[in-house]
Scaffold this active site. Structure first.
Site, PDB file in Angstrom:
ATOM      1  N   TYR A   1      16.093  30.829   7.136  1.00  0.00           N
ATOM      2  CA  TYR A   1      14.943  31.582   7.625  1.00  0.00           C
ATOM      3  C   TYR A   1      15.004  31.793   9.143  1.00  0.00           C
ATOM      4  O   TYR A   1      15.261  30.852   9.893  1.00  0.00           O
ATOM      5  CB  TYR A   1      13.634  30.853   7.290  1.00  0.00           C
ATOM      6  CG  TYR A   1      13.273  30.935   5.824  1.00  0.00           C
ATOM      7  CD1 TYR A   1      13.030  32.167   5.217  1.00  0.00           C
ATOM      8  CD2 TYR A   1      13.167  29.785   5.046  1.00  0.00           C
ATOM      9  CE1 TYR A   1      12.700  32.242   3.872  1.00  0.00           C
ATOM     10  CE2 TYR A   1      12.829  29.848   3.702  1.00  0.00           C
ATOM     11  CZ  TYR A   1      12.607  31.078   3.121  1.00  0.00           C
ATOM     12  OH  TYR A   1      12.284  31.155   1.802  1.00  0.00           O
TER      13      TYR A   1
ATOM     14  N   LYS B   1       0.844  -1.204   0.000  1.00  0.00           N
ATOM     15  CA  LYS B   1       0.000   0.000   0.000  1.00  0.00           C
ATOM     16  C   LYS B   1       0.879   1.253   0.000  1.00  0.00           C
ATOM     17  O   LYS B   1       2.092   1.164   0.262  1.00  0.00           O
ATOM     18  CB  LYS B   1      -0.908  -0.013   1.242  1.00  0.00           C
ATOM     19  CG  LYS B   1      -0.144   0.076   2.563  1.00  0.00           C
ATOM     20  CD  LYS B   1      -1.060  -0.181   3.751  1.00  0.00           C
ATOM     21  CE  LYS B   1      -0.304  -0.040   5.053  1.00  0.00           C
ATOM     22  NZ  LYS B   1      -1.105  -0.465   6.209  1.00  0.00           N
TER      23      LYS B   1
HETATM   24  C1  PLP Z   1      -0.391  -1.469   6.935  1.00  0.00           C
HETATM   25  C2  PLP Z   1      -0.976  -2.754   7.331  1.00  0.00           C
HETATM   26  C3  PLP Z   1      -0.173  -3.893   7.493  1.00  0.00           C
HETATM   27  C4  PLP Z   1       1.338  -3.847   7.458  1.00  0.00           C
HETATM   28  O1  PLP Z   1       1.808  -3.320   8.676  1.00  0.00           O
HETATM   29  P1  PLP Z   1       3.362  -3.226   9.035  1.00  0.00           P
HETATM   30  O2  PLP Z   1       3.388  -2.776  10.437  1.00  0.00           O
HETATM   31  O3  PLP Z   1       3.946  -2.237   8.088  1.00  0.00           O
HETATM   32  O4  PLP Z   1       3.933  -4.587   8.815  1.00  0.00           O
HETATM   33  C5  PLP Z   1      -0.801  -5.100   7.740  1.00  0.00           C
HETATM   34  N1  PLP Z   1      -2.146  -5.177   7.848  1.00  0.00           N
HETATM   35  C6  PLP Z   1      -2.948  -4.096   7.723  1.00  0.00           C
HETATM   36  C7  PLP Z   1      -4.410  -4.249   7.871  1.00  0.00           C
HETATM   37  C8  PLP Z   1      -2.393  -2.847   7.474  1.00  0.00           C
HETATM   38  O5  PLP Z   1      -3.180  -1.776   7.380  1.00  0.00           O
END
Ligand code: PLP
Length: 376
Positions: free
Chosen positions: A256, A37
């Protein structure tokens, strides 16, 4: 072609190393489903998924439907789990692209049932249970109602059961145990009813802390990209080249609002990267970069497109020299964990923020060689 000023380097050998560490950790009977993702946590979902698929990985997980469609369009043929809740209008797309939703509501489940009935097709899906994450998933109390809907539409195939931990990185948080108990209740109910179901519960934290939660498959995200255990290797580096070097006098304000003032004549280097490139403003006056195998401090505020480094200790540094912003050089390393600690956040946010930065082109490497655009 113009020389690159700033870029990300993604090392696919490290990705493969991390994947094998995960495989070894969970054992050969448990499937490792890479979570890609958010553009594979900023590493480029298309390249990462195609690479892993070539190495034999079949199934992947994404958060939203567009990410699933992207993977299908680049030739991923295995199952693609869509983890987060989607609108009802996504249903025809889920079916057409053969994506597997993790269903989080009775309403969605009914609509899915009606749709597959009207189309006279079979369709597999997973059921998500909110065991205490307080986010996606059905409440356990709604499981019976969900099962009624599933019975009503026999062409709807319940293939998997899923949940997500809220505190998996903390081995001693008893909340994990409670979530495990609720998951077991759901799983046992389905087993008793004769469902042969694929359970997946563990993210990175659970893979390293809770072997009891492996079930049939695990969903690592951050571990693939190199964080969550000391044996993993960070996959992303961020690099730049110095665009300007000059000497400024004592008592010269830098950047800045002059949050830094020189204490003596100072040799400064300008690095063409800023918070628009994911190099956060919180790093101002706190962080170091690596140039020629040595650490140099960032002075003054990180601005949108530039920041300043004090290189007084090495007058041999030249315009065009390589600057490592995230990555390793010899014994020195600056990783996303370190940067996260300076910005009061977690490596996930550091990586995805670099991931979103348009100006940072991405270079992919495998076995020390740079892969050409054409092969990706
Ligand atoms: C993002 C996510 C993962 C992966 O999590 P990590 O901590 O990066 O391994 C797994 N399951 C769900 C439902 C997620 O949203």
């Amino acid at each position: 072609m113009l020389n690159k000023l700033v870029w990300k380097e993604i090392d696919l050998s490290s990705l493969l190393h991390n994947f094998s560490i995960l495989k070894d950790k969970v054992g050969k009977n448990i499937e490792v489903i890479p979570v890609v993702k958010a553009d594979a946590y900023g590493h480029g979902a298309r390249v990462i998924s195609k690479f892993l698929a070539e190495k034999g990985v079949k199934n992947f997980a994404v958060a939203i439907i567009e990410e699933g469609i992207e993977l299908r369009n680049c030739g991923i043929e295995g199952k693609i789990l869509v983890l987060s809740p989607q609108f009802l209008d996504s249903i025809s797309y889920l079916v057409n692209y053969n994506l597997t939703p993790v269903v989080s509501s009775l309403e969605f489940l009914s609509a899915l049932g009606k749709y597959v009935f009207s189309q006279n097709i079979e369709f597999s899906f997973h059921l998500g249970i909110d065991t205490g994450m307080g986010r996606e998933g059905l409440m356990l109390g709604d499981l019976d109602k969900a099962l009624k809907i599933i019975e009503k539409y026999p062409s709807l195939k319940l293939e998997g059961l899923s949940s997500h931990l809220s505190s998996s990185e903390n081995k001693f948080d008893i909340y994990n145990e409670r979530q495990g108990e609720i998951f077991e209740k759901a799983y046992n109910k389905l087993k008793k009813l004769g469902y042969n179901i694929f359970c997946h519960f563990a993210n990175t934290g659970a893979i390293f802390n809770f072997p009891d939660f492996y079930y049939h498959g695990v969903r690592p995200g951050i571990a693939l990209y190199g964080y969550g255990d000391d044996n993993l290797i960070p996959v992303m580096s961020v690099k730049a080249r110095i665009t300007l070097i000059k000497e400024v006098p004592k008592d010269w304000g830098i950047g800045y609002n002059h949050t830094y003032t020189t204490k003596s004549p100072t040799l400064i280097a300008i690095i063409p990267m800023g918070y628009a490139d994911g190099y956060r403003r919180d790093f101002s006056n706190k962080v170091h970069v690596i140039i020629k195998d040595k650490l140099f401090p960032v002075i003054g505020r990180v601005s949108m497109d530039q920041f300043v480094v004090d290189i007084s200790s090495d007058p041999s540094i030249k315009i065009g020299d390589l600057v490592i912003i995230l990555g390793r050089s010899g014994d020195l390393g600056i990783d996303a964990e370190k940067l996260a600690s300076l910005a009061n956040t977690i490596p996930y946010e550091i990586l995805t923020t670099f991931g979103m930065a348009k100006r940072l082109g991405c270079i992919y490497k495998y076995e020390e060689k740079i892969l050409s655009e054409a092969t990706l």
